[in-house]
Design an enzyme around this catalytic site. Sequence first.
Site, mmCIF file in Angstrom:
data_model
loop_
_atom_site.group_PDB
_atom_site.id
_atom_site.type_symbol
_atom_site.label_atom_id
_atom_site.label_comp_id
_atom_site.label_asym_id
_atom_site.label_seq_id
_atom_site.Cartn_x
_atom_site.Cartn_y
_atom_site.Cartn_z
ATOM 1 N N ARG A 52 0.837 -1.212 0.000
ATOM 2 C CA ARG A 52 0.000 0.000 0.000
ATOM 3 C C ARG A 52 0.869 1.258 0.000
ATOM 4 N NH1 ARG A 52 -4.505 0.753 4.641
ATOM 5 N NH2 ARG A 52 -2.692 1.351 5.886
ATOM 6 N N LYS A 151 -2.363 7.181 1.437
ATOM 7 C CA LYS A 151 -2.238 7.448 2.871
ATOM 8 C C LYS A 151 -1.198 8.559 3.022
ATOM 9 C CE LYS A 151 -2.183 4.868 7.207
ATOM 10 N NZ LYS A 151 -3.290 5.572 7.831
ATOM 11 N N GLU A 184 -16.160 6.510 5.262
ATOM 12 C CA GLU A 184 -15.463 5.762 6.325
ATOM 13 C C GLU A 184 -15.532 6.575 7.606
ATOM 14 O OE1 GLU A 184 -11.229 5.435 5.653
ATOM 15 O OE2 GLU A 184 -11.161 7.412 4.732
HETATM 16 N N1 PMP Z 1 -9.160 5.142 7.123
HETATM 17 C C1 PMP Z 1 -8.252 6.084 7.450
HETATM 18 C C2 PMP Z 1 -8.464 7.480 6.982
HETATM 19 C C3 PMP Z 1 -7.132 5.716 8.224
HETATM 20 O O1 PMP Z 1 -6.233 6.649 8.545
HETATM 21 C C4 PMP Z 1 -6.981 4.376 8.632
HETATM 22 C C5 PMP Z 1 -5.783 3.979 9.430
HETATM 23 N N2 PMP Z 1 -5.834 4.451 10.746
HETATM 24 C C6 PMP Z 1 -7.961 3.446 8.281
HETATM 25 C C7 PMP Z 1 -9.028 3.867 7.499
HETATM 26 C C8 PMP Z 1 -7.844 2.004 8.661
HETATM 27 O O2 PMP Z 1 -6.877 1.394 7.865
HETATM 28 P P1 PMP Z 1 -5.939 0.216 8.416
HETATM 29 O O3 PMP Z 1 -6.814 -0.908 8.791
HETATM 30 O O4 PMP Z 1 -5.043 -0.088 7.274
HETATM 31 O O5 PMP Z 1 -5.215 0.778 9.601
#
Ligand code: PMP
Length: 285
Positions: A52, A151, A184
């Site tokens: 990622r 990210k 989300e």
């Molecule tokens: N959405 C956002 C905006 C995030 O920053 C994160 C991580 N904290 C997630 C979703 C969850 O992703 P992951 O399971 O890869 O931590």
Amino acid sequence: MGLKVWIDKGIVDEADAKISVFDHGLLYGDGIFEGIRVYQGRIFECRAHLERLYESAAVIMLKVPMEIGELTEALEKTVRANGIQNGYIRLVVTRGIGDLGLNPFVCKEAQVIIIASTVQLYPEELYEKGLKVVSVSSVRNHPMTCPPQVKSLNYLNNVLAKIEAIRAGAGEGIMYNHLGYVAEAIADNVFIVKNGVILTPPVQAGSLDGITRRVIIRLAEKENIRVTEMDLTRFDLYVADEMFLTGTAAEIIGVAEIDGRVIGAGVPGPITKRMRKKFFEYAHS
Ligand code: PMP
């Protein structure tokens, strides 16, 4: 004694881990990151996180100055140097040192920073009781802005959403996209359960492609629980039987209330609890 931090291609004491004021990560939020868990000394879903990261890098045309194998080794070294058995890694790649202009291509080399520490989860009782969340008015990044799957180090949109959630007295906020569909939570992915089926918005609705989200989808399918990715509205959340959030730090946490509407019985429901148990077993296996 402070932490040992990876910076400038090696490990130094926390007090010596410093970046230049000309680093574009600082000047422009120009860079990317990953949050990764360590369970029993092992880096959880390491390859998925790094893939990622390299995808985020490709989109913003950032050259990560290490190959995936080298980066994995650096992560492992940093975890070992800090004696972390169960913890959290923050991997940051900034654009590096440039001048005061925006042009990223004047920055000679990206800077890799690795911090391995313990993690601050929600208090245990919140996992029993469930979170209270609110819908926030800050809209999730439009797909034609910096893509929401990147990210990036620029989390200001999420920070604004977090301010709204905190001011409303909520533990997390639900973000919607420019079309009004659920994207989300502010730092987690969103799932609901309706009539025994797990529903979650597709990544294209504007979420990060969460690593925990992927694990949960796989584990649910193994449990013969149907998972459907579909656009969800505020209505769908209000009438859900269960709701839970997933993320690296939070793992899986049930939601008890959204915008004052009680979800199900007002405590994390049976599928949420089952998925939490399965996730724990998988992470610690
Ligand atoms: N959405 C956002 C905006 C995030 O920053 C994160 C991580 N904290 C997630 C979703 C969850 O992703 P992951 O399971 O890869 O931590």
